[in-house]
Motif scaffolding. Structure first.
Motif, PDB file in Angstrom:
ATOM      1  N   ALA A 163       0.856  -1.192   0.000  1.00  0.00           N
ATOM      2  CA  ALA A 163       0.000   0.000   0.000  1.00  0.00           C
ATOM      3  C   ALA A 163       0.884   1.231   0.000  1.00  0.00           C
ATOM      4  O   ALA A 163       2.058   1.178   0.412  1.00  0.00           O
ATOM      5  CB  ALA A 163      -0.912   0.011   1.215  1.00  0.00           C
ATOM      6  N   LEU A 164       0.348   2.316  -0.488  1.00  0.00           N
ATOM      7  CA  LEU A 164       1.076   3.576  -0.448  1.00  0.00           C
ATOM      8  C   LEU A 164       0.254   4.599   0.327  1.00  0.00           C
ATOM      9  O   LEU A 164      -0.968   4.515   0.403  1.00  0.00           O
ATOM     10  CB  LEU A 164       1.392   4.086  -1.860  1.00  0.00           C
ATOM     11  CG  LEU A 164       0.228   4.413  -2.806  1.00  0.00           C
ATOM     12  CD1 LEU A 164      -0.294   5.823  -2.584  1.00  0.00           C
ATOM     13  CD2 LEU A 164       0.665   4.251  -4.250  1.00  0.00           C
ATOM     14  N   GLY A 165       0.949   5.543   0.903  1.00  0.00           N
ATOM     15  CA  GLY A 165       0.292   6.613   1.631  1.00  0.00           C
ATOM     16  C   GLY A 165       0.961   7.929   1.321  1.00  0.00           C
ATOM     17  O   GLY A 165       2.175   7.983   1.068  1.00  0.00           O
ATOM     18  N   THR A 166       0.190   9.010   1.331  1.00  0.00           N
ATOM     19  CA  THR A 166       0.754  10.326   1.027  1.00  0.00           C
ATOM     20  C   THR A 166       0.033  11.382   1.841  1.00  0.00           C
ATOM     21  O   THR A 166      -1.181  11.314   2.053  1.00  0.00           O
ATOM     22  CB  THR A 166       0.652  10.634  -0.480  1.00  0.00           C
ATOM     23  OG1 THR A 166       1.213  11.925  -0.738  1.00  0.00           O
ATOM     24  CG2 THR A 166      -0.784  10.613  -0.955  1.00  0.00           C
ATOM     25  N   LEU A 167       0.793  12.355   2.315  1.00  0.00           N
ATOM     26  CA  LEU A 167       0.291  13.411   3.198  1.00  0.00           C
ATOM     27  C   LEU A 167       0.482  14.752   2.499  1.00  0.00           C
ATOM     28  O   LEU A 167       1.574  15.057   2.003  1.00  0.00           O
ATOM     29  CB  LEU A 167       1.066  13.380   4.512  1.00  0.00           C
ATOM     30  CG  LEU A 167       0.580  14.203   5.693  1.00  0.00           C
ATOM     31  CD1 LEU A 167      -0.822  13.807   6.116  1.00  0.00           C
ATOM     32  CD2 LEU A 167       1.534  14.018   6.878  1.00  0.00           C
ATOM     33  N   ALA A 168      -0.595  15.572   2.448  1.00  0.00           N
ATOM     34  CA  ALA A 168      -0.520  16.812   1.679  1.00  0.00           C
ATOM     35  C   ALA A 168      -1.539  17.830   2.161  1.00  0.00           C
ATOM     36  O   ALA A 168      -2.489  17.498   2.878  1.00  0.00           O
ATOM     37  CB  ALA A 168      -0.773  16.511   0.190  1.00  0.00           C
ATOM     38  N   VAL A 169      -1.336  19.085   1.742  1.00  0.00           N
ATOM     39  CA  VAL A 169      -2.356  20.118   1.852  1.00  0.00           C
ATOM     40  C   VAL A 169      -3.104  20.121   0.519  1.00  0.00           C
ATOM     41  O   VAL A 169      -2.480  20.233  -0.546  1.00  0.00           O
ATOM     42  CB  VAL A 169      -1.732  21.503   2.119  1.00  0.00           C
ATOM     43  CG1 VAL A 169      -2.816  22.577   2.106  1.00  0.00           C
ATOM     44  CG2 VAL A 169      -1.003  21.505   3.452  1.00  0.00           C
ATOM     45  N   SER A 170      -4.415  19.974   0.553  1.00  0.00           N
ATOM     46  CA  SER A 170      -5.174  19.831  -0.688  1.00  0.00           C
ATOM     47  C   SER A 170      -6.568  20.416  -0.533  1.00  0.00           C
ATOM     48  O   SER A 170      -7.089  20.522   0.581  1.00  0.00           O
ATOM     49  CB  SER A 170      -5.261  18.342  -1.064  1.00  0.00           C
ATOM     50  OG  SER A 170      -6.046  18.153  -2.220  1.00  0.00           O
ATOM     51  N   ASN A 171      -7.167  20.772  -1.662  1.00  0.00           N
ATOM     52  CA  ASN A 171      -8.571  21.203  -1.653  1.00  0.00           C
ATOM     53  C   ASN A 171      -9.375  20.519  -2.759  1.00  0.00           C
ATOM     54  O   ASN A 171     -10.413  21.015  -3.177  1.00  0.00           O
ATOM     55  CB  ASN A 171      -8.704  22.728  -1.755  1.00  0.00           C
ATOM     56  CG  ASN A 171      -8.145  23.289  -3.051  1.00  0.00           C
ATOM     57  OD1 ASN A 171      -7.389  22.633  -3.764  1.00  0.00           O
ATOM     58  ND2 ASN A 171      -8.513  24.533  -3.376  1.00  0.00           N
ATOM     59  N   ASP A 172      -8.853  19.378  -3.252  1.00  0.00           N
ATOM     60  CA  ASP A 172      -9.611  18.594  -4.217  1.00  0.00           C
ATOM     61  C   ASP A 172      -9.724  17.156  -3.718  1.00  0.00           C
ATOM     62  O   ASP A 172      -9.204  16.807  -2.659  1.00  0.00           O
ATOM     63  CB  ASP A 172      -8.965  18.647  -5.613  1.00  0.00           C
ATOM     64  CG  ASP A 172      -7.596  17.977  -5.650  1.00  0.00           C
ATOM     65  OD1 ASP A 172      -7.100  17.557  -4.564  1.00  0.00           O
ATOM     66  OD2 ASP A 172      -7.008  17.862  -6.738  1.00  0.00           O
ATOM     67  N   ARG A 173     -10.416  16.341  -4.479  1.00  0.00           N
ATOM     68  CA  ARG A 173     -10.568  14.929  -4.141  1.00  0.00           C
ATOM     69  C   ARG A 173     -10.312  14.116  -5.419  1.00  0.00           C
ATOM     70  O   ARG A 173     -11.199  13.974  -6.267  1.00  0.00           O
ATOM     71  CB  ARG A 173     -11.969  14.654  -3.586  1.00  0.00           C
ATOM     72  CG  ARG A 173     -12.117  13.275  -2.953  1.00  0.00           C
ATOM     73  CD  ARG A 173     -13.515  13.105  -2.384  1.00  0.00           C
ATOM     74  NE  ARG A 173     -13.736  13.966  -1.243  1.00  0.00           N
ATOM     75  CZ  ARG A 173     -13.440  13.632   0.023  1.00  0.00           C
ATOM     76  NH1 ARG A 173     -12.877  12.470   0.285  1.00  0.00           N
ATOM     77  NH2 ARG A 173     -13.702  14.482   0.993  1.00  0.00           N
ATOM     78  N   PRO A 174      -9.102  13.591  -5.563  1.00  0.00           N
ATOM     79  CA  PRO A 174      -8.766  12.884  -6.817  1.00  0.00           C
ATOM     80  C   PRO A 174      -9.653  11.654  -7.044  1.00  0.00           C
ATOM     81  O   PRO A 174     -10.059  10.969  -6.103  1.00  0.00           O
ATOM     82  CB  PRO A 174      -7.309  12.467  -6.597  1.00  0.00           C
ATOM     83  CG  PRO A 174      -6.806  13.343  -5.505  1.00  0.00           C
ATOM     84  CD  PRO A 174      -7.971  13.635  -4.634  1.00  0.00           C
ATOM     85  N   GLN A 175      -9.927  11.395  -8.302  1.00  0.00           N
ATOM     86  CA  GLN A 175     -10.662  10.197  -8.666  1.00  0.00           C
ATOM     87  C   GLN A 175      -9.701   9.014  -8.748  1.00  0.00           C
ATOM     88  O   GLN A 175      -8.488   9.182  -8.901  1.00  0.00           O
ATOM     89  CB  GLN A 175     -11.362  10.395 -10.020  1.00  0.00           C
ATOM     90  CG  GLN A 175     -12.455  11.450  -9.999  1.00  0.00           C
ATOM     91  CD  GLN A 175     -13.123  11.615 -11.345  1.00  0.00           C
ATOM     92  OE1 GLN A 175     -12.492  11.412 -12.392  1.00  0.00           O
ATOM     93  NE2 GLN A 175     -14.399  11.955 -11.335  1.00  0.00           N
ATOM     94  N   ASP A 176     -10.272   7.820  -8.653  1.00  0.00           N
ATOM     95  CA  ASP A 176      -9.450   6.626  -8.805  1.00  0.00           C
ATOM     96  C   ASP A 176      -8.816   6.621 -10.194  1.00  0.00           C
ATOM     97  O   ASP A 176      -9.496   6.785 -11.220  1.00  0.00           O
ATOM     98  CB  ASP A 176     -10.294   5.362  -8.626  1.00  0.00           C
ATOM     99  CG  ASP A 176     -10.796   5.198  -7.194  1.00  0.00           C
ATOM    100  OD1 ASP A 176     -10.259   5.878  -6.304  1.00  0.00           O
ATOM    101  OD2 ASP A 176     -11.711   4.384  -6.979  1.00  0.00           O
TER     102      ASP A 176
END
Length: 249
Positions: free
Chosen positions: A175-188
């Motif tokens: 599995a991968l994990g990523t931490l960020a500041v964001s204001n969108d929600r990526p699609q699969d």
């Protein structure tokens, strides 16, 4: 003989009567030692007591000063907090105003990246890149001074409020994990980008810009291990740095 004794007897009786009339009556003011049941005692006035001084309050231990410091660069403009021993180094700056920074730990390893005016993103999926099913395991709303959001994302979809977000996607072998500041929600998809999309352009403040199965932000043995990362001190440190973002001079 009887006639001679009578005057003598009368004189004796009169003298006795006179003595009896002069004797003071018991209890009168003339009696030098009047008789009472008990001697009266006047109680002594109570002695004044000085109150004990109130105890002075004991000061508790003073809080230790926060050793974190603030990094700022007016060219961004951007600022954030960093732990003691950490540093922020400029990676590159271009003539069009793009600024790229690396947030490095006390061993010199890059842990987060920042870049403003991000553009030219794109890419095509191939059979070698599996589709990432993205799950948000932690999302904390974030007020960012100086930030004005874009009207919509690059595909015309509405944006969300900024947040510090931790995303996880399972891989065939982990599995991968990523931490960020964001204001969108990526699609699969086979890839996605950690972006904060603003009216002045998109920027990245995350552990990586592009996330896919080949160049992920962080690899774990499985999804459970990726989720458990949120309970570590390392995660708390990175989240605090991201959450301190300011975009003002």
């Amino acid at each position: 003989m009887a006639a001679r004794l009578l005057p003598i007897l009368l004189g004796t009786l009169l003298a006795a009567a006179a003595l009896a009339g002069c004797a003071p009556e018991p209890g009168s003011t003339g009696d030098p030692s009047p008789t009472t049941g008990s001697s009266a005692t006047t109680p002594a006035p109570p002695s004044a007591t000085t109150p004990a001084p109130a105890p002075s309050p004991t000061a508790g231990p003073s809080a230790a000063p926060d050793p974190w410091t603030e990094f700022s660069d007016a060219r961004g403009p951007v600022s954030s907090e960093i732990p003691p021993g950490w540093s922020v180094a400029e990676v590159a700056a271009s003539e069009d105003g793009m600024l790229q920074l690396a947030v490095r730990d006390d061993a010199g390893a890059t842990r987060l990246i920042f870049a403003n005016r991000v553009s030219g993103l794109g890419g095509a999926c191939t059979p070698a890149l599996p589709v990432l099913r993205i799950v948000e395991h932690d999302a904390t709303p974030l007020e960012i001074p100086g930030f004005a959001p874009a009207a919509s994302d690059q595909l015309g979809r509405p944006l969300e409020a900024p947040r510090v977000v931790y995303r996880v996607a399972e891989l065939p072998d982990g599995a991968l994990g990523t931490l960020a500041v964001s204001n969108d929600r990526p699609q699969d998809s086979c890839m996605f980008y950690n972006l904060l999309q603003g009216a002045a352009g998109s920027l990245v403040f995350a552990d990586a810009l592009q996330i896919d199965s080949v160049a992920p932000g962080r690899v774990f043995p499985d999804a459970a291990a990726a989720e458990a990362f949120t309970g570590t001190a390392e995660y708390a440190t990175l989240k605090r740095i991201l959450g301190s973002l300011r975009l003002e001079a």
